[in-house]
Design an enzyme around this catalytic site. Structure first.
Site, PDB file in Angstrom:
ATOM      1  CG  ASP A 236       2.676   1.264  -3.697  1.00  0.00           C
ATOM      2  OD1 ASP A 236       2.810   2.466  -3.430  1.00  0.00           O
ATOM      3  OD2 ASP A 236       2.087   0.861  -4.717  1.00  0.00           O
TER       4      ASP A 236
ATOM      5  CG  ASN B 253       1.489  -2.032  -7.854  1.00  0.00           C
ATOM      6  OD1 ASN B 253       2.167  -1.061  -7.513  1.00  0.00           O
ATOM      7  ND2 ASN B 253       0.954  -2.121  -9.053  1.00  0.00           N
ATOM      8  CE  LYS B 254      -2.806   2.873  -6.028  1.00  0.00           C
ATOM      9  NZ  LYS B 254      -3.081   3.474  -4.705  1.00  0.00           N
TER      10      LYS B 254
ATOM     11  N   GLY C  18       3.021   7.334  -5.388  1.00  0.00           N
ATOM     12  CA  GLY C  18       4.042   6.469  -5.955  1.00  0.00           C
ATOM     13  C   GLY C  18       5.140   6.278  -4.928  1.00  0.00           C
ATOM     14  CB  ALA C  19       6.610   3.221  -3.423  1.00  0.00           C
TER      15      ALA C  19
ATOM     16  NE  ARG D 101      -1.115   6.870   0.490  1.00  0.00           N
ATOM     17  CZ  ARG D 101      -1.313   6.565  -0.807  1.00  0.00           C
ATOM     18  NH1 ARG D 101      -0.669   7.224  -1.748  1.00  0.00           N
ATOM     19  NH2 ARG D 101      -2.148   5.604  -1.132  1.00  0.00           N
TER      20      ARG D 101
ATOM     21  CD  GLN E  48      -4.031   5.953  -8.786  1.00  0.00           C
ATOM     22  OE1 GLN E  48      -5.007   5.434  -9.315  1.00  0.00           O
ATOM     23  NE2 GLN E  48      -3.727   5.759  -7.515  1.00  0.00           N
TER      24      GLN E  48
END
Length: 355
Positions: free
Chosen positions: A246, A256-257, A56-57, A98, A205
């Site tokens: 993110d 995002n994811k 999670g950012a 990351r 998640q």
């Protein structure tokens, strides 16, 4: 904060500072087990970020800040040359943990500014300054999540059924959450809100983390497989989509994811508002558009199975991009701690930064 784990009367903290070390919930083993892992150096924290102990950012940014603080404390008795070299290495190893979540680099830049401004001080004073800044980044994240939660809560009607993708809750932040923070804030105002959580393949998640958070707090939640969202939208069972981010480019494109883009396309097709909850730390003023955002490719093992169970044919080729880009034209609004940006574009976003 989260609810309570295993019936204990102690609120869960995603990250916490304890007696000179950083403790983080091991999110890889939730919901089967609830446990903290302890970290004492930048290298250890970087590995915790890389291996998804923390994700999670905003949470990654907080963890990186504490990683720098840990490194300064670890080197406090070293000579000046070793201290300086160790600090630079600490920044470098954290920066490579990351690539997509901009909060990582935002937090490291803040820590670098403090480091540069205090190099003339004693090593102990430097370590104290680094820890103070890490604590402030942590506290600031909670305040910002609360603020954007209040803005977002106003957009949800009483009785709303809200689809989420991935986990943008307290587990992804210092506390309260972004997307789930909006839901929490709406519930706190007395609204009846129910959550529909995409499982979020391949790391699950949504199934493991979002569902767990909502169950802990007795917020109604229904888990669905990712490929069920369109069907539920077509049946009129989803009133809004709220996701985290993110990284957000200046033009409003959202990283995002993986799978978020598909949800956004479906939401537009069915005239369902698609909201992105993001603190300003997730907006990258140096990124003109989403096409330039680096997309992390993760291990094939995350796709071919889960933990000890493998279901894919051995030898199959695998792609595993961890994120995708949702064009700004699909975003109904960005929800930030400074307010709501409807139909985001560069001019509106830069206004948030006073430009």
């Amino acid at each position: 904060m989260l609810g309570y784990a295993h019936g204990l009367n102690t609120a869960v903290e995603t990250l916490r500072w304890r007696e000179g070390s950083l403790e983080m919930i091991d999110q890889r083993v939730l919901p089967d087990r609830f446990e903290y892992l302890s970290y004492t150096s930048a290298t250890e924290v970087a590995e915790g970020i890389r291996s998804m102990v923390v994700r999670g950012a905003p949470a990654i940014g907080c963890a990186a800040a504490y990683g720098v603080a840990l490194e300064s404390a670890r080197l406090i008795h070293a000579c000046s040359e070793v201290f300086d070299a160790g600090m630079e290495t600490g920044f470098e190893v954290l920066a490579t943990s990351r690539p997509t979540a901009v909060n990582l680099f935002w937090a490291l830049n803040r820590m670098q500014t403090v480091w540069d401004a205090n190099r003339h001080r004693s090593k102990r004073e430097i370590a104290d300054c680094m820890l103070a800044e890490a604590h402030e980044i942590f506290s600031e994240d909670v305040r910002n999540n609360r603020a954007l939660g209040a803005y977002g809560a106003a957009l949800l009607s009483d009785g709303a059924r809200v689809l989420t993708h991935c986990n943008a809750g307290a587990l992804a932040t210092a506390g309260h959450g972004t997307a789930l923070g909006i839901i929490r804030s709406a519930v706190e105002t007395g609204k009846s809100i129910s959550v529909i959580a995409d499982e979020t393949r391949p790391f699950l998640q949504g199934a493991r983390l979002t569902a767990w958070e909502m169950v802990q707090e007795c917020i109604p939640v229904t888990l669905i497989a990712d490929n069920m969202a369109g069907h539920l939208m077509s049946c009129g069972e989803i009133d809004a989509v709220v996701v985290g981010a993110d990284r957000v480019a200046v033009n409003g494109d959202v990283a995002n994811k993986i799978g978020t883009y598909m949800v956004a396309v479906l939401a537009q097709r069915h005239n369902i508002p698609f909201y992105v909850a993001c603190p300003l730390s997730t907006i990258d003023p140096g990124m003109p558009e989403g096409a330039a955002i680096p997309i992390e490719e993760r291990s094939a093992m995350e796709v071919t199975g889960f933990r000890e169970c493998q279901w894919a044919a051995k030898g199959v080729q695998v792609r595993n991009p961890a994120f995708d880009i949702t064009p700004a034209g699909l975003v109904t609004a960005l929800i930030t701690e400074k307010g709501i940006v409807s139909w985001p574009n560069a001019e509106k976003i830069m206004r948030l930064f006073g430009v």
